[in-house]
Design an enzyme around this catalytic site. Sequence first.
Site, mmCIF file in Angstrom:
data_model
loop_
_atom_site.group_PDB
_atom_site.id
_atom_site.type_symbol
_atom_site.label_atom_id
_atom_site.label_comp_id
_atom_site.label_asym_id
_atom_site.label_seq_id
_atom_site.Cartn_x
_atom_site.Cartn_y
_atom_site.Cartn_z
ATOM 1 N N ARG A 21 0.990 -1.230 0.144
ATOM 2 C CA ARG A 21 0.065 -0.009 0.009
ATOM 3 C C ARG A 21 0.840 1.435 -0.024
ATOM 4 N NH1 ARG A 21 -3.433 2.062 4.882
ATOM 5 N NH2 ARG A 21 -4.668 3.717 4.009
ATOM 6 N N PHE A 26 1.773 10.611 1.830
ATOM 7 C CA PHE A 26 1.394 9.988 3.165
ATOM 8 C C PHE A 26 2.501 9.172 3.676
ATOM 9 C CE2 PHE A 26 -1.690 7.565 5.760
ATOM 10 C CZ PHE A 26 -1.236 8.168 6.983
ATOM 11 N N GLN A 29 3.097 1.099 3.090
ATOM 12 C CA GLN A 29 2.883 0.320 4.098
ATOM 13 C C GLN A 29 3.226 -1.097 3.554
ATOM 14 O OE1 GLN A 29 -0.804 0.445 6.036
ATOM 15 N NE2 GLN A 29 -0.834 -1.751 6.650
ATOM 16 N N ASN A 68 -1.423 -0.861 12.721
ATOM 17 C CA ASN A 68 -2.641 -1.593 13.581
ATOM 18 C C ASN A 68 -3.691 -1.343 13.055
ATOM 19 O OD1 ASN A 68 -3.244 0.717 14.806
ATOM 20 N ND2 ASN A 68 -1.624 0.911 15.900
ATOM 21 N N PHE A 79 4.933 0.927 8.548
ATOM 22 C CA PHE A 79 4.596 1.942 7.616
ATOM 23 C C PHE A 79 5.779 2.862 7.690
ATOM 24 C CE2 PHE A 79 1.914 3.367 10.838
ATOM 25 C CZ PHE A 79 2.214 4.619 11.060
ATOM 26 N N LEU A 88 -0.975 10.881 13.822
ATOM 27 C CA LEU A 88 -0.679 9.431 14.410
ATOM 28 C C LEU A 88 -0.035 9.408 15.563
ATOM 29 C CD1 LEU A 88 0.714 8.215 10.698
ATOM 30 C CD2 LEU A 88 -1.844 8.125 11.784
ATOM 31 N N HIS A 92 0.045 5.034 17.058
ATOM 32 C CA HIS A 92 1.018 3.974 16.337
ATOM 33 C C HIS A 92 2.351 4.012 17.154
ATOM 34 C CE1 HIS A 92 -1.775 3.173 12.992
ATOM 35 N NE2 HIS A 92 -2.078 4.341 13.179
#
Length: 107
Positions: A21, A26, A29, A68, A79, A88, A92
């Site tokens: 991904r 951004f 992942q 997660n 990521f 975030l 995370h």
Amino acid sequence: RCLATGERGARLHYLNTPFHRVVTGFMAQGGDVVNADGSGGTSIYGDTFQDEWLGGRHDRAGVVSMANEGRHTNASQFFITFKPCPHLDGKHVVVGHVTRGMDVVRA
């Protein structure tokens, strides 16, 4: 470390595991050591493990953090951020940052 070295066996290894991904601007992942498509993951502790420390900051490009599905659901997915992502913080577990090769991450 175990997922990077493969010392717990072929199933628990990042070798040949793709980044499944990428969200432009951004993050990227990867780390699905089960299905290689983002639908799986596991850990050396079982299916998931608890958050270790949520005090790390997503304050720059290159932060490496655990992906997660909510509190205490870490597995093997992670990521790498492409920019600061303060939204975030506290959600995370930050495990480190890219020290070399950010040009590859940006490509």
